[in-house]
Design a protein around this motif. Structure first.
Motif, short mmCIF file in Angstrom:
data_model
loop_
_atom_site.label_atom_id
_atom_site.label_comp_id
_atom_site.label_asym_id
_atom_site.label_seq_id
_atom_site.Cartn_x
_atom_site.Cartn_y
_atom_site.Cartn_z
N LYS A 36 0.83 -1.22 0.00
CA LYS A 36 0.00 0.00 0.00
C LYS A 36 0.85 1.26 0.00
O LYS A 36 1.97 1.26 0.48
CB LYS A 36 -0.87 0.04 1.27
CG LYS A 36 -1.71 -1.19 1.50
CD LYS A 36 -2.80 -1.29 0.48
CE LYS A 36 -3.75 -2.44 0.77
NZ LYS A 36 -4.49 -2.84 -0.41
N GLU A 37 0.25 2.33 -0.49
CA GLU A 37 0.91 3.62 -0.37
C GLU A 37 0.07 4.54 0.50
O GLU A 37 -1.12 4.71 0.25
CB GLU A 37 1.11 4.29 -1.74
CG GLU A 37 1.68 5.70 -1.56
CD GLU A 37 2.30 6.28 -2.81
OE1 GLU A 37 2.01 5.80 -3.90
OE2 GLU A 37 3.10 7.22 -2.65
N ARG A 38 0.70 5.11 1.51
CA ARG A 38 0.01 6.14 2.26
C ARG A 38 0.82 7.43 2.18
O ARG A 38 0.51 8.33 1.44
CB ARG A 38 -0.25 5.70 3.70
CG ARG A 38 -0.98 6.78 4.49
CD ARG A 38 -1.50 6.28 5.81
NE ARG A 38 -2.76 5.57 5.66
CZ ARG A 38 -3.26 4.73 6.56
NH1 ARG A 38 -2.59 4.48 7.68
NH2 ARG A 38 -4.41 4.13 6.39
N CYS A 39 1.93 7.47 2.92
CA CYS A 39 2.67 8.75 2.99
C CYS A 39 3.57 8.99 1.77
O CYS A 39 3.81 10.12 1.38
CB CYS A 39 3.51 8.79 4.27
SG CYS A 39 4.91 7.66 4.22
N GLY A 40 4.09 7.93 1.20
CA GLY A 40 5.03 8.08 0.08
C GLY A 40 6.37 8.67 0.48
O GLY A 40 7.16 9.05 -0.36
N GLU A 41 6.62 8.76 1.77
CA GLU A 41 7.85 9.42 2.25
C GLU A 41 8.63 8.60 3.27
O GLU A 41 9.44 9.14 4.02
CB GLU A 41 7.48 10.73 2.95
CG GLU A 41 6.77 11.70 2.08
CD GLU A 41 6.37 12.96 2.83
OE1 GLU A 41 6.33 12.95 4.07
OE2 GLU A 41 6.12 13.97 2.14
N GLY A 42 8.33 7.32 3.36
CA GLY A 42 9.09 6.49 4.29
C GLY A 42 8.69 6.64 5.75
O GLY A 42 9.41 6.20 6.65
N GLU A 43 7.49 7.20 5.99
CA GLU A 43 7.11 7.47 7.38
C GLU A 43 6.07 6.51 7.96
O GLU A 43 5.89 6.46 9.16
CB GLU A 43 6.52 8.89 7.50
CG GLU A 43 7.44 10.02 7.07
CD GLU A 43 8.59 10.22 8.03
OE1 GLU A 43 8.46 9.83 9.21
OE2 GLU A 43 9.63 10.74 7.60
N CYS A 44 5.37 5.76 7.09
CA CYS A 44 4.19 5.04 7.63
C CYS A 44 4.30 3.52 7.59
O CYS A 44 3.55 2.84 8.27
CB CYS A 44 2.93 5.48 6.90
SG CYS A 44 2.77 4.80 5.24
N GLY A 45 5.16 2.97 6.75
CA GLY A 45 5.32 1.51 6.69
C GLY A 45 4.24 0.78 5.92
O GLY A 45 4.28 -0.45 5.84
N ALA A 46 3.28 1.50 5.34
CA ALA A 46 2.21 0.82 4.60
C ALA A 46 2.76 0.05 3.39
O ALA A 46 2.18 -0.93 2.95
CB ALA A 46 1.17 1.83 4.12
N CYS A 47 3.89 0.52 2.88
CA CYS A 47 4.46 -0.05 1.66
C CYS A 47 5.60 -1.04 1.97
O CYS A 47 6.35 -1.39 1.07
CB CYS A 47 5.01 1.08 0.81
SG CYS A 47 6.40 1.90 1.64
N ASN A 57 10.95 0.18 3.25
CA ASN A 57 9.79 0.89 2.72
C ASN A 57 9.97 1.04 1.22
O ASN A 57 10.87 1.75 0.75
CB ASN A 57 9.65 2.25 3.40
CG ASN A 57 9.17 2.12 4.83
OD1 ASN A 57 8.39 1.23 5.14
ND2 ASN A 57 9.66 2.97 5.71
N CYS A 59 8.45 2.60 -0.96
CA CYS A 59 8.26 3.93 -1.58
C CYS A 59 9.58 4.70 -1.64
O CYS A 59 9.67 5.71 -2.33
CB CYS A 59 7.20 4.74 -0.83
SG CYS A 59 7.68 5.27 0.82
#
Ligand code: FES
Ligand code: FES
Length: 156
Positions: A36-47, A57, A59
């Motif tokens: 998944k993509e959420r933040c796209g900045e390495g902050e959320c771990g969804a990816c 991550n 992303c």
């Protein structure tokens, strides 16, 4: 540029812009939508995926960086016994709500348990500190990991 790597236990080759994000390659070129993509900045771990067993991550990674490496996404992990144990523990502990964070969480849990099969609560919290969950408040996820470690004793 041709990039070759192992994706979910299969050798793959793709002709692609080497700077394309691994996240976009797995989602768009290989249709692996569990990443998944959420933040796209390495902050959320969804990816989050595993690259040579290490949590990363996707992303933040240009696909060229995985050339010659092994990438594991939730799709490649789903048919393992370990996944089943984690899934059961999540259900038992009520650790899934919207489920958006879950694939990345599961990859982080695999990375943790493969290094430390009997973690303390503080180890779990630290290991999951890069994975954001908007729904559960984390306690149920931590309980699920401790439960999975117990139920899966000997597997990791
Ligand atoms: S989408 Fe990659 S870390 Fe948030
Ligand atoms: S269950 Fe919704 S973000 Fe974690």
């Amino acid at each position: 540029m041709k990039i070759r790597f192992v994706l979910n236990h299969k050798k793959v080759e793709i002709d692609v812009d080497p700077l394309k994000r691994l996240l976009d390659v797995v989602r768009e070129d290989f249709d692996l939508k569990g990443v998944k993509e959420r933040c796209g900045e390495g902050e959320c771990g969804a990816c989050a995926v595993l690259v040579n067993g290490k949590l990363m991550n996707s992303c933040l990674i240009p696909v060229a960086q995985v050339d010659g490496k092994e990438v594991l996404t939730i799709e490649g992990y789903k048919n393992t016994k370990k996944y089943k144990i984690i899934e059961e523990a999540f259900l038992e502990a009520g650790a899934v709500q919207c489920g958006f964070c879950t694939p990345g969480m599961v990859m982080a849990i695999e990375a943790l348990l493969s290094q430390n099969p009997s973690p303390e609560e503080s180890d779990v919290r630290e290991a999951l500190s890069g994975n954001l969950c908007r729904c559960t408040g984390y306690n149920m996820i931590v309980d699920a990991v401790l439960l999975a470690a117990l139920k899966g004793k000997g597997l990791w």
